[in-house]
Design a protein around this motif. Structure first.
Motif, PDB file in Angstrom:
ATOM      1  N   THR A 325      13.268   8.782  40.937  1.00 35.00           N
ATOM      2  CA  THR A 325      12.061   9.321  41.572  1.00 35.00           C
ATOM      3  C   THR A 325      11.049   9.837  40.552  1.00 35.00           C
ATOM      4  O   THR A 325       9.954  10.264  40.940  1.00 35.00           O
ATOM      5  CB  THR A 325      12.426  10.466  42.529  1.00 35.00           C
ATOM      6  N   HIS A 336       5.010  19.239  39.706  1.00 32.11           N
ATOM      7  CA  HIS A 336       6.365  19.689  39.985  1.00 32.11           C
ATOM      8  C   HIS A 336       6.380  20.456  41.296  1.00 32.11           C
ATOM      9  O   HIS A 336       5.345  20.908  41.787  1.00 32.11           O
ATOM     10  CB  HIS A 336       6.902  20.573  38.850  1.00 32.11           C
ATOM     11  N   TYR A 349      12.893  24.367  40.078  1.00 24.43           N
ATOM     12  CA  TYR A 349      12.226  23.109  40.403  1.00 24.43           C
ATOM     13  C   TYR A 349      13.204  22.151  41.082  1.00 24.43           C
ATOM     14  O   TYR A 349      14.330  21.968  40.613  1.00 24.43           O
ATOM     15  CB  TYR A 349      11.687  22.437  39.147  1.00 24.43           C
ATOM     16  N   THR A 350      12.780  21.527  42.146  1.00 22.31           N
ATOM     17  CA  THR A 350      13.564  20.460  42.765  1.00 22.31           C
ATOM     18  C   THR A 350      12.943  19.097  42.503  1.00 22.31           C
ATOM     19  O   THR A 350      13.542  18.066  42.846  1.00 22.31           O
ATOM     20  CB  THR A 350      13.689  20.678  44.284  1.00 22.31           C
ATOM     21  N   TYR A 351      11.760  19.085  41.895  1.00 22.63           N
ATOM     22  CA  TYR A 351      11.142  17.826  41.470  1.00 22.63           C
ATOM     23  C   TYR A 351      10.212  18.083  40.298  1.00 22.63           C
ATOM     24  O   TYR A 351       9.467  19.066  40.276  1.00 22.63           O
ATOM     25  CB  TYR A 351      10.344  17.155  42.586  1.00 22.63           C
ATOM     26  N   LYS A 352      10.283  17.187  39.304  1.00 21.25           N
ATOM     27  CA  LYS A 352       9.342  17.147  38.192  1.00 21.25           C
ATOM     28  C   LYS A 352       8.978  15.692  37.935  1.00 21.25           C
ATOM     29  O   LYS A 352       9.855  14.822  37.891  1.00 21.25           O
ATOM     30  CB  LYS A 352       9.943  17.742  36.917  1.00 21.25           C
ATOM     31  N   SER A 353       7.706  15.442  37.727  1.00 18.33           N
ATOM     32  CA  SER A 353       7.278  14.065  37.449  1.00 18.33           C
ATOM     33  C   SER A 353       7.966  13.507  36.209  1.00 18.33           C
ATOM     34  O   SER A 353       8.264  12.312  36.141  1.00 18.33           O
ATOM     35  CB  SER A 353       5.758  14.020  37.256  1.00 18.33           C
ATOM     36  N   GLY A 356      12.282  13.716  37.609  1.00 21.67           N
ATOM     37  CA  GLY A 356      12.811  13.265  38.884  1.00 21.67           C
ATOM     38  C   GLY A 356      13.229  14.410  39.782  1.00 21.67           C
ATOM     39  O   GLY A 356      12.699  15.519  39.690  1.00 21.67           O
ATOM     40  N   SER A 357      14.218  14.143  40.653  1.00 21.20           N
ATOM     41  CA  SER A 357      14.622  15.096  41.690  1.00 21.20           C
ATOM     42  C   SER A 357      15.950  15.753  41.334  1.00 21.20           C
ATOM     43  O   SER A 357      16.827  15.121  40.740  1.00 21.20           O
ATOM     44  CB  SER A 357      14.767  14.379  43.034  1.00 21.20           C
TER      45      SER A 357
END
Length: 547
Positions: A325, A336, A349-353, A356-357
């Motif tokens: 992702t 993020h 964080y549950t997502y960072k460009s 990912g996830s």
């Protein structure tokens, strides 16, 4: 019913198995009196010099390397010693397998690889300036003394090379360091020094190991009975004893079953095992229960009962990471998302460009497996069958019969990560850098892999994709007080913690008519003996005095 009677026998013999552990006040590193804030550092506890009095440390320092040169002017042999340890080499040649391991070579299923990304990753190298293959590992002046010995809490390290603007912004605005003050305040390493890197392995607080987090900087005894500030207050070096800057304990060659036993810390420097301090019979034998607990040492690692859960203390650990992702942007810019609030109230964080996830967890129950101490690694050179997923990035073996194994607790990490599908191997991905091929800036995975493999001089088919991977991490920190250790019923029951573990018959969990019958007869025999003894005592009490 037979299973219940079998369990009753276990409970009758073992008693409250949770009440385990040696008495803290009898520990060889427990000083009779010390300042409450002073961490116990093993045989080296206590200083012999006041560094504020050294003239060479009263000068202004522009760089950490200048401080190192001043240190080496007195500690003349330390540089030669230090260059042999894995904190400097980031390399370990395994004596049994011959594999070239260490952060310098391995691929993991967190941030994937340090190779080619030293400009960022070598912030946790105990040296200065490692940003590419040209780093001089023979230059003593590049050793970083302060990262381990700073006692002011103000020392920090920056990346060794610029990254993309999207990443380098994280390191802007840092306060200036007073290197003279820091150099004059050095002392023995404390938990915060070691934790600077080890708590943040994998890209964040407690991300990797699960049992090493910032919660251990100043933990209560309830979180870790050894490191608790209201208890023994051990520094890491109380167990990871040093000898000429070589540390006891290894992730690459674990002592799963220490057969040598006691030799107190400071006497045995080859291991950081529980047995090296507590011996091969750690429970005081004052009852059948304590005898049975010592009997379990042959099959169970101490950690199995004494670390009921990991990722405790309010700091979560990562359990799943999905690189598939990564690369999403908003108007061409990475972003993020926060989506997890951990026990201490901090957002994760549950997502960072750029990555990912993620999925997190706290107060997690480990998995339990037979472990002989030998981890097996899938390196950049190891081919694998992409149809046999998940791919074990590191794996292990063990059995009851080999004489080396015991049942150990593990954290399991699952990750979807990039791989060379054409060759069936892992890849080095060029993540950090100011160039346009670095993934943390251009979000082009194909280009980042091609450049990463090219820089390492390794073949690459040009066909990349993502594979499901798994890695295993032995749990050995966050030791709970003995009153919180596991009781018999945690394992000796169906659906208990050892459900599915092969290689042993476990009363209460397993069912065998012959053994169950023996258990029933043993319980009935014990009850009959007790009843018979009581009747004899009652009968003799009615007899008059004998002439």
């Amino acid at each position: 019913m037979p299973a219940l009677l079998g369990l009753a026998l276990i409970l009758l013999l073992a008693g409250a198995c949770g009440a385990t552990g040696a008495h803290a006040q009898g520990h060889p590193l427990s000083p009779l009196a010390r300042p409450a804030s002073e961490q116990v550092s093993g045989p080296l506890t206590g200083g012999t010099a006041d560094h504020t009095k050294f003239e060479i440390l009263k000068q202004p320092f522009a760089t950490g390397s200048e401080v190192t040169q001043a240190c080496l002017s007195c500690h003349t042999e330390t540089g030669k010693h230090f260059m042999k340890n894995i904190h400097w080499t980031w390399e370990y040649i395994h004596p049994a397998t011959g594999q070239r391991l260490g952060k310098r070579h391995l691929v993991n299923n967190f941030c994937t690889n340090a190779r080619g990304n030293e400009g960022m990753c070598a912030q946790c190298h105990a040296g200065y300036g490692w940003k590419d293959e040209r780093f001089d590992f023979s230059d003593e002046t590049k050793i970083d003394c302060l990262v381990c010995h700073d006692r002011t809490g103000t020392y920090y390290k920056l990346p060794n090379s610029p990254g993309s603007p999207a990443c380098s912004v994280m390191f802007e605005g840092k306060p200036a360091m007073d290197l003279t003050r820091i150099a004059q305040s050095v002392g023995l390493p404390e938990r915060a020094n070691c934790g600077t890197c080890h708590f943040n392995g994998g890209g964040g607080d407690n991300v990797k190991h699960g049992d090493l987090s910032s919660a251990l900087k100043n933990p209560p005894r309830t979180l870790d009975v050894h490191m608790g500030v209201d208890g023994l207050n051990f520094a890491c070096t109380a167990c990871h004893i040093t000898n000429k800057h070589l540390w006891a304990g290894s992730r690459y060659q674990v002592v799963a079953k220490d057969l040598e036993g006691t030799g107190l810390p400071g006497q045995r420097r080859d291991v950081a095992s529980c047995e090296s301090c507590h011996g091969l019979a750690p429970h005081k034998v004052d009852s059948i229960a304590s005898f049975k607990r010592n009997d379990h040492i042959a099959s169970l690692a101490c950690q199995t009962c004494h670390i009921p859960e990991y990722a405790r203390g309010g700091v979560a650990t990562m359990t799943h990471w999905d690189w598939r992702t990564a690369g999403r942007t908003r108007d061409g810019v990475g972003y993020h998302e926060h989506g997890y609030i951990q026990g201490n109230g901090e957002h994760r964080y549950t997502y960072k460009s750029i990555k990912g996830s993620f999925t997190y967890g706290e107060n997690l129950v480990p998995i339990y497996r037979w472990f002989d101490g030998q981890m097996h690694y899938t390196t950049i050179e190891t081919p694998f069958d992409i149809d046999q997923q998940p791919i074990a990035i590191n794996d292990f073996r063990g059995s009851r019969e080999d004489g080396r194994s015991r049942i150990w607790p593990f954290k399991v990490m699952h990750t979807w990560m990039p791989a060379d599908l054409g060759r069936g191997t892992l890849v080095y991905t060029h993540l950090w850098g100011e160039d346009d091929s670095a993934y943390w800036g251009n979000y082009d995975m194909g280009k980042a892999i091609a450049v990463g493999m090219q820089k390492a001089g390794l073949p690459y088919s040009g066909q990349y994709g993502f594979v499901e991977t798994v890695s295993y991490w032995p749990i050995t920190h966050m030791v709970a007080p003995k009153e919180d250790a596991l009781g018999c019923e945690s394992c000796h029951t169906r659906g208990g913690r050892l459900e599915g573990l092969e290689g042993l018959y476990l009363p209460g969990r397993d069912h065998n008519r012959r053994l169950d019958l023996i258990g029933i007869l043993a319980v009935l025999g014990t009850l009959a003996a007790i009843l018979g003894h009581a009747l004899i005592r009652i009968r003799t009490s009615f007899r008059g005095p004998q002439s």
